[in-house]
Structures are given as structure tokens and as C-alpha cells.
Design a protein around this motif. Structure first.
Motif: not given
Ligand code: ADP
Length: 304
Positions: A32-33, A178, A181, A186
Motif C-alpha cells: 500500500e501507499i 504508481s 506500487l 510498499t
């Protein structure tokens, strides 16, 4: 496989009598960001520096991929990339040489393919022989990011990475994030920009070393139980000062040429208009709005 990248339990960090982190508990999931948002001095950098192993907490527990800094220093180091606020590149080294330098610091032997990949990724390939000091601010930032990624970390820690970066470069930086990701990385980022935070999977709002709220952006906005109206009128500054006196208004904020007025749920647009008329405010437009992150943050810090 464990799915928690960062697991902080009751972390406290004191600098003499300053409490930079106050019993902070937080989990960042793998892939996740996650953004930590807060004003200056909230404790964002302190948290990131503890995650990087640069600082040690006064009390509490921290695990990075289930590992403890005291026992698994080398292993954690190989898994994280850290871009600090004052990340320094070597101006008299070329783009290529800067990346080589960081590869060596991280004891990377066969990094040529990874370097090509990163140059491609950050669109710096055609600048590879340019001295870092001649790059634009945005390009420097991308090179700094490439340096942090040379050892293929699994967790990227970014401390206010886009502060002072122009809007176009900021957008490009986000595109790169992005892409990262998608590779399963992470990302934990500290940012003072609430619009940036809204693009993250989850957000922790922090102030004075404490978490005010931690959730997905949509849920955080629901923390506001009151109504917020946007009012456009001439001479907002004077109107703003006048309206601060009104008891029916829970909060009044100025956002450029418009005001955000927080009221209790039972006030509708007509009731608001009646109140504004009382102060001879010539409203050009009144509409109820979904609170922005900024509204939420202001409301929460006020309550604190
Ligand atoms: P932020 O990144 O949110 O701006 P920081 O984590 O840098 O906040 O700082 C949190 C608090 O801890 C501030 O009051 C700051 O002055 C203090 N602080 C941070 N680092 C140090 C340090 N090395 N020595 C003393 N105080 C510090």
C-alpha cells in the motif's frame, strides 16, 4: 507470508522535554501507499527516521517486515529505500556516477541492468552524462529516487518528497510512484499536502506526535459530523473576520476567494443565508460541500 510492512506499537520518542512521538500505534500493509500528514513539528520525520533506523524510539516497539532493528539491522537495511528531505546528490558527479555511488554504498555488485531500468523508468536516460548540479529541481528529485531504489528495496520511505518541486514534476513523480506500487512495493510518505495524501490508500493524520485519525481518505472525511458550506462573496477577508463572531458557526475558514463555514446539521442554505444577511454579506453563491482533507484536519486539530 506476512502482510505487514511496518508495525509500530506505542512508539514514543522524546528529545529532552519535547515529546516528538506520543504512544503512536500504526500498521502499514505490504503493497500500500500510506501517508502521514500533519503540520510542521507533528512528528512525521521522527517516525520515518525511526523506521529507517536513524533514530531509536524512547519506548515502544517497531517491526519492519516482522524484523526488529536491534537484531536484524543489515537485513532491514537491504529492504528499505529512504529519501530524506535533504537527500544530497553529488553535483560534480554525473547522473550515472551518482547511481553507481549509491549502488556501491549498498554493496550492489551486478546493478547495471537495474540502473538501466531505473534510468528508463525515471526518464533520465538521455541525461545520464549530465552533472547532477545542472539538473532541474524535478530531475534532481527523480535522480535521488533512482539512487534510493538501486538496491531494489521492498519498502520506500519518503520524507516530504515533493516539497519545493514544481507541479509538473510533482505529477511525474506521482506517476513513478504508481508504477512502483504495481511492482508490489510498499510506500510510506510524509507530506504536508493534503491533496497528495488523498491519493494514498490510507492516511494517518498526526499532530503533536499523536494520531488523530487513521483510515482510507473517504472514511476520514466522514469524521466530520457537521455541515460545511462554501460561500463565495466579495471581500472575503473582511467578511471572514466579521463572521467569526457568529455563534451558529462552529468554524469559519478562508480558502482564497471563498469561505468554508461549518455549522450544525440543522442549518440549511436558507438559514445560512438569513444569518449572512444579518451581517450584510452579499453572498454570490452558497453550497454545501463534501469536506476536504483540509477541513477535516482543521476540525480535528481544533478538537485536540
Ligand atoms: P515534522 O516532520 O512533522 O515537521 P519532526 O518529527 O521533525 O516533525 O519534529 C517533531 C518534534 O520533535 C518537533 O518539536 C521538533 O522540534 C522535535 N525534534 C525533531 N528532531 C529533533 C532533534 N534531533 N532534537 C531535538 N528536537 C527534535
Amino acid at each position: 507470508m506476512n502482510s505487514i510492512a511496518i508495525n509500530a506499537k506505542e512508539l514514543t520518542k522524546n528529545f529532552n522535554d519535547v515529546i516528538a512521538l506520543d504512544n503512536l500505534t500504526l500498521k502499514v500493509n505490504q503493497g500500500e501507499i500510506f501517508s502521514i500528514v500533519g503540520p510542521d513539528g507533528a512528528g512525521k520525520s521522527t517516525f520515518i527516521r525511526i523506521c529507517c533506523g536513524i533514530l531509536t524510539q524512547t519506548s515502544g516497539e517497531l517491526k519492519i517486515f516482522e524484523l526488529n532493528w536491534n537484531l536484524h539491522r543489515k537485513e532491514i537495511k537491504s529492504k528499505i529505500g529512504y529519501l530524506s528531505q535533504r537527500f544530497s546528490l553529488y553535483g560534480d558527479l554525473t547522473v550515472d556516477e551518482n547511481i553507481n555511488f549509491f549502488a556501491e554504498i549498498h554493496n550492489q555488485k551486478n546493478y547495471q541492468n537495474r540502473k538501466e531500468e531505473l534510468l528508463e523508468f525515471t526518464r533520465l536516460k538521455k541525461f545520464r552524462n549530465t552533472f547532477a548540479e545542472y539538473l532541474s529541481g524535478g530531475m534532481k528529485q527523480k535522480l535521488a529516487l533512482a539512487c534510493c531504489l538501486i538496491h531494489n528495496p521492498k519498502l520506500l520511505l519518503l520524507d516530504e518528497p515533493t516539497v519545493g518541486v514544481d507541479p509538473v514534476s510533482r505529477r511525474e513523480f506521482w506517476k513513478i510512484l504508481s508504477e512502483l506500487l504495481k511492482t508490489g512495493m510498499t510506500i510510506l510518505m510524509a507530506t504536508p499536502y493534503l491533496d497528495e495524501a488523498e491519493r494514498c490508500n490510507r492516511i494517518a493524520l498526526i499532530n503533536r506526535g499523536k494520531i488523530l485519525a487513521c483510515d482510507v481518505p473517504q472514511k476520514i472525511k466522514q469524521f466530520i459530523k457537521d455541515k460545511i458550506f462554501e460561500v463565495i462573496c466579495p471581500d472575503t477577508r473582511t467578511v471572514y473576520h466579521t463572521l467569526l463572531k457568529e455563534d451558529n458557526f462552529l468554524n469559519v475558514q478562508m480558502f482564497g476567494d471563498r469561505l468554508h463555514i461549518t455549522t450544525a446539521k440543522d442549518i440549511n442554505s436558507q438559514a445560512l443565508l438569513n444569518i449572512l444577511n444579518k451581517y450584510q454579506v452579499k453572498a454570490l453563491s452558497i453550497r454545501e460541500i463534501i469536506p476536504s482533507m483540509e477541513d477535516v484536519f482543521i476540525a480535528m486539530t481544533k478538537n485536540q
